[in-house]
Design an enzyme around this catalytic site. Structure first.
Site, PDB file in Angstrom:
ATOM      1  N   GLU A 187      71.634  14.762  96.917  1.00  0.00           N
ATOM      2  CA  GLU A 187      72.701  13.894  96.194  1.00  0.00           C
ATOM      3  C   GLU A 187      73.919  13.277  97.384  1.00  0.00           C
ATOM      4  O   GLU A 187      73.954  12.477  97.581  1.00  0.00           O
ATOM      5  CB  GLU A 187      73.565  14.472  95.380  1.00  0.00           C
ATOM      6  CG  GLU A 187      72.686  14.723  93.941  1.00  0.00           C
ATOM      7  CD  GLU A 187      73.409  15.171  92.641  1.00  0.00           C
ATOM      8  OE1 GLU A 187      74.656  15.619  92.889  1.00  0.00           O
ATOM      9  OE2 GLU A 187      72.769  15.501  91.672  1.00  0.00           O
TER      10      GLU A 187
ATOM     11  N   HIS B 252      80.789  13.302  87.772  1.00  0.00           N
ATOM     12  CA  HIS B 252      79.606  13.861  88.082  1.00  0.00           C
ATOM     13  C   HIS B 252      79.711  15.037  89.148  1.00  0.00           C
ATOM     14  O   HIS B 252      80.536  14.907  89.915  1.00  0.00           O
ATOM     15  CB  HIS B 252      78.527  13.146  88.702  1.00  0.00           C
ATOM     16  CG  HIS B 252      77.282  13.703  89.213  1.00  0.00           C
ATOM     17  ND1 HIS B 252      76.469  14.087  88.234  1.00  0.00           N
ATOM     18  CD2 HIS B 252      76.936  13.997  90.550  1.00  0.00           C
ATOM     19  CE1 HIS B 252      75.582  14.726  89.341  1.00  0.00           C
ATOM     20  NE2 HIS B 252      75.876  14.838  90.515  1.00  0.00           N
TER      21      HIS B 252
ATOM     22  N   ASN C  52      81.847  10.635  80.769  1.00  0.00           N
ATOM     23  CA  ASN C  52      82.751  12.130  80.920  1.00  0.00           C
ATOM     24  C   ASN C  52      83.210  12.151  82.234  1.00  0.00           C
ATOM     25  O   ASN C  52      83.508  13.179  82.907  1.00  0.00           O
ATOM     26  CB  ASN C  52      81.687  13.098  80.430  1.00  0.00           C
ATOM     27  CG  ASN C  52      80.555  13.177  81.300  1.00  0.00           C
ATOM     28  OD1 ASN C  52      80.175  12.255  82.280  1.00  0.00           O
ATOM     29  ND2 ASN C  52      79.504  14.012  81.295  1.00  0.00           N
TER      30      ASN C  52
ATOM     31  N   TYR D  96      69.856   9.431  88.889  1.00  0.00           N
ATOM     32  CA  TYR D  96      69.577   9.997  87.738  1.00  0.00           C
ATOM     33  C   TYR D  96      68.039  10.295  87.341  1.00  0.00           C
ATOM     34  O   TYR D  96      67.829  10.386  86.497  1.00  0.00           O
ATOM     35  CB  TYR D  96      70.229   9.395  86.636  1.00  0.00           C
ATOM     36  CG  TYR D  96      71.810   9.928  86.716  1.00  0.00           C
ATOM     37  CD1 TYR D  96      72.091  11.170  86.459  1.00  0.00           C
ATOM     38  CD2 TYR D  96      72.751   9.012  86.599  1.00  0.00           C
ATOM     39  CE1 TYR D  96      73.360  11.564  86.367  1.00  0.00           C
ATOM     40  CE2 TYR D  96      74.227   9.416  86.800  1.00  0.00           C
ATOM     41  CZ  TYR D  96      74.452  10.730  86.810  1.00  0.00           C
ATOM     42  OH  TYR D  96      75.833  11.198  86.388  1.00  0.00           O
TER      43      TYR D  96
ATOM     44  N   LYS E 261      83.469   8.722  87.681  1.00  0.00           N
ATOM     45  CA  LYS E 261      82.533   7.858  86.958  1.00  0.00           C
ATOM     46  C   LYS E 261      83.701   6.440  86.663  1.00  0.00           C
ATOM     47  O   LYS E 261      84.677   6.487  86.567  1.00  0.00           O
ATOM     48  CB  LYS E 261      81.908   8.549  86.013  1.00  0.00           C
ATOM     49  CG  LYS E 261      80.947   9.520  86.400  1.00  0.00           C
ATOM     50  CD  LYS E 261      80.315   9.906  84.990  1.00  0.00           C
ATOM     51  CE  LYS E 261      79.335  10.996  85.417  1.00  0.00           C
ATOM     52  NZ  LYS E 261      78.640  11.588  84.176  1.00  0.00           N
TER      53      LYS E 261
HETATM   54  P1  GDP Z   1      76.106  17.100  84.028  1.00  0.00           P
HETATM   55  O1  GDP Z   1      75.435  17.788  85.118  1.00  0.00           O
HETATM   56  O2  GDP Z   1      77.237  17.964  83.435  1.00  0.00           O
HETATM   57  O3  GDP Z   1      76.793  15.797  84.215  1.00  0.00           O
HETATM   58  O4  GDP Z   1      75.196  16.907  82.771  1.00  0.00           O
HETATM   59  P2  GDP Z   1      73.526  16.396  82.738  1.00  0.00           P
HETATM   60  O5  GDP Z   1      72.919  16.354  84.221  1.00  0.00           O
HETATM   61  O6  GDP Z   1      72.720  17.366  81.569  1.00  0.00           O
HETATM   62  O7  GDP Z   1      73.598  14.974  82.443  1.00  0.00           O
HETATM   63  C1  GDP Z   1      73.908  13.881  83.262  1.00  0.00           C
HETATM   64  C2  GDP Z   1      74.849  12.989  82.771  1.00  0.00           C
HETATM   65  O8  GDP Z   1      74.011  12.320  81.421  1.00  0.00           O
HETATM   66  C3  GDP Z   1      75.920  13.725  81.764  1.00  0.00           C
HETATM   67  O9  GDP Z   1      77.163  13.723  82.713  1.00  0.00           O
HETATM   68  C4  GDP Z   1      76.495  12.493  80.821  1.00  0.00           C
HETATM   69  O10 GDP Z   1      77.148  11.098  81.597  1.00  0.00           O
HETATM   70  C5  GDP Z   1      74.932  11.980  80.487  1.00  0.00           C
HETATM   71  N1  GDP Z   1      74.658  12.527  79.176  1.00  0.00           N
HETATM   72  C6  GDP Z   1      74.096  13.826  79.009  1.00  0.00           C
HETATM   73  N2  GDP Z   1      73.926  13.874  77.693  1.00  0.00           N
HETATM   74  C7  GDP Z   1      73.834  12.856  77.118  1.00  0.00           C
HETATM   75  C8  GDP Z   1      73.909  12.355  75.702  1.00  0.00           C
HETATM   76  O11 GDP Z   1      73.387  12.946  74.885  1.00  0.00           O
HETATM   77  N3  GDP Z   1      74.189  10.799  75.447  1.00  0.00           N
HETATM   78  C9  GDP Z   1      74.549  10.204  76.717  1.00  0.00           C
HETATM   79  N4  GDP Z   1      74.807   8.783  76.445  1.00  0.00           N
HETATM   80  N5  GDP Z   1      74.569  10.383  77.777  1.00  0.00           N
HETATM   81  C10 GDP Z   1      74.404  11.806  77.982  1.00  0.00           C
END
Ligand code: GDP
Length: 140
Positions: free
Chosen positions: A128, A117, A114, A51, A11
């Site tokens: 994807e 992905h 973070n 997303y 990212k």
């Molecule tokens: P991943 O599969 O571990 O990447 O997590 P998810 O699929 O649940 O979420 C996708 C992405 O959304 C995450 O990697 C974060 O970059 C973002 N994200 C998730 N929760 C939050 C949040 O509470 N706030 C923000 N700003 N971004 C979030």
């Protein structure tokens, strides 16, 4: 155990920190091979489309803005159990909860930014990978 392909994105925060090589090394050291790779800037439409499953979430706008804030590296990783292995190497979504030594523990500070992905299932991986790569761009 089966050989799988999964989609990874390094990212914008990790690209800005200049740790692309360190992240690739972690994949390679743990048995994942780069099967396709490109650096690009996502358009807003691409980030929203990628997303789309999160579009009702409160953080969706911030997530899209972050993902278009700078270049990303999009990768297909291949190897035994690549989908789960990549998720384990990434660590928890919130870097504060990520196991020591994982990519997010080492290179990310917050859930919003973070570092990486990774596809979370075989179904997501297929969608994807096809989102970013033509079949001819992927090494077998
Ligand atoms: P991943 O599969 O571990 O990447 O997590 P998810 O699929 O649940 O979420 C996708 C992405 O959304 C995450 O990697 C974060 O970059 C973002 N994200 C998730 N929760 C939050 C949040 O509470 N706030 C923000 N700003 N971004 C979030």
């Amino acid at each position: 155990m089966s050989v799988e392909k999964t989609l990874s994105i390094i990212k914008p925060d990790a690209v800005r920190k200049n740790v692309v090589g360190q992240i690739l090394s972690k994949f390679e050291a743990n048995g994942l091979k780069v099967a396709a790779m490109k650096m690009k800037r996502l358009s807003k439409a691409e980030a929203e489309g990628f997303y789309a499953e999160h579009k009702e979430r409160g953080f969706f706008g911030d997530l899209v803005q972050f993902m278009i804030s700078g270049p990303v590296v999009v990768l297909v990783l291949a190897g035994q159990d690549a989908i789960l292995k990549n998720r384990a190497l990434m660590g928890a979504t919130d870097p504060k909860k990520a196991e020591p030594g994982t990519i997010r523990a080492d290179f990310a500070e917050s859930i919003d930014e973070n570092a990486v992905h990774g596809s979370d299932s075989a179904t997501s991986a297929a969608r994807e990978i096809a989102f970013f790569f033509d079949a001819a761009e992927i090494v077998n």
